[in-house]
Design a protein around this motif. Structure first.
Motif: not given
Length: 255
Positions: A60-61, A208-215, A226-231
């Motif tokens: 979402n963003g 699991k070092p996911y990217i959580l947010r990019v601004v 913003t990224l979440s709910d991986f998998g």
């Protein structure tokens, strides 16, 4: 005795919460940094590669396109399933779902009137499009499906992570002070390029070092994702045929 009762009461609370709150434990033990010894560029590499391997996530963003703000909120998985919504820069909101390799969009009147028809279409043509699709799902033409710019790209996880891979700078980053993203500790990496600054938040997770947010600030297309709910798999049901307008068939008829 009174002092002992107070001591026992405090100890009981500490045992109950287990979490080692302030005053219940000695010292201030901090979790080890999973990125210790790594450069900011190397952390970015780990974040991108881990996120590219995700089987699903929620995104979402908000961001600007041609100076106008657009909002997205959707979930997608590697089975071609997706569901969510988008708010068009010129007004209106649309739902998007995808399953079985086919994508559908259902917009409100404002959305279809602002986006209906080809570029340069008259208001009458846009109104006609809005009337045709009122309360109905538009089945995306195949050529408007997966791929850059097509609405169906929302449902193409490979296309999304491919774009992320290509757009994420891997050189010349700087690690800033760590921060939290929705309660999750993250390493903060920044990249400055002329009048634009991009900031990446990478989960401080050794596995699991996911990217959580990019601004992105400044530049022509500022925004936040913003990224979440991986998998987490996405459950989608195609709309009933009676509620679907097949744009590919309509275009064939028009030609």
């Amino acid at each position: 005795m009174r002092a002992n009762r107070k001591l026992w009461a405090a100890a009981t609370v500490c045992v109950a919460v287990i979490a080692g709150a302030t005053g219940c434990s000695k010292g201030d033990d901090k979790a080890a940094d999973p990125f210790a010894g790594l450069t900011a560029d190397a952390i970015a590499d780990k974040g991108v590669e881990t996120t590219k391997a995700a089987t699903a996530f929620h995104m979402n963003g908000t961001g600007k396109t041609d100076g106008e703000e657009m909002t997205i909120d959707f979930a997608v998985d590697d089975k071609g399933n997706c569901k969510g919504s988008m708010k068009a820069p010129s007004g209106g909101t649309a739902e998007i779902i995808g399953t079985g390799g086919t994508s559908y969009m259902k917009g409100d009147d404002a959305f279809w009137k602002s986006t209906g028809g080809e570029e340069g279409a008259s208001s009458e043509e846009s109104d006609s499009m809005s009337a045709l699709l009122k309360g109905r799902w538009m089945k995306m033409p195949k050529e408007s499906g997966a791929g850059e710019g097509g609405p169906g790209a929302f449902c193409d996880l490979k296309q999304i992570v491919k774009g992320m891979d290509e757009d994420t700078p891997r050189k010349g980053l700087t690690r800033e002070a760590d921060a939290d993203v929705d309660g999750k500790p993250a390493a903060v990496l920044t990249k400055k390029d002329k009048d634009e600054t991009t900031t990446f938040y990478v989960a401080k997770d050794s596995e699991k070092p996911y990217i959580l947010r990019v601004v992105t600030t400044g530049g022509d297309e500022p925004g936040t994702v913003t990224l979440s709910d991986f998998g987490r798999p996405v459950s989608v049901t195609a709309p009933p045929k009676g509620e679907v307008v097949d744009m590919e068939e309509l275009m064939k008829g028009a030609s």
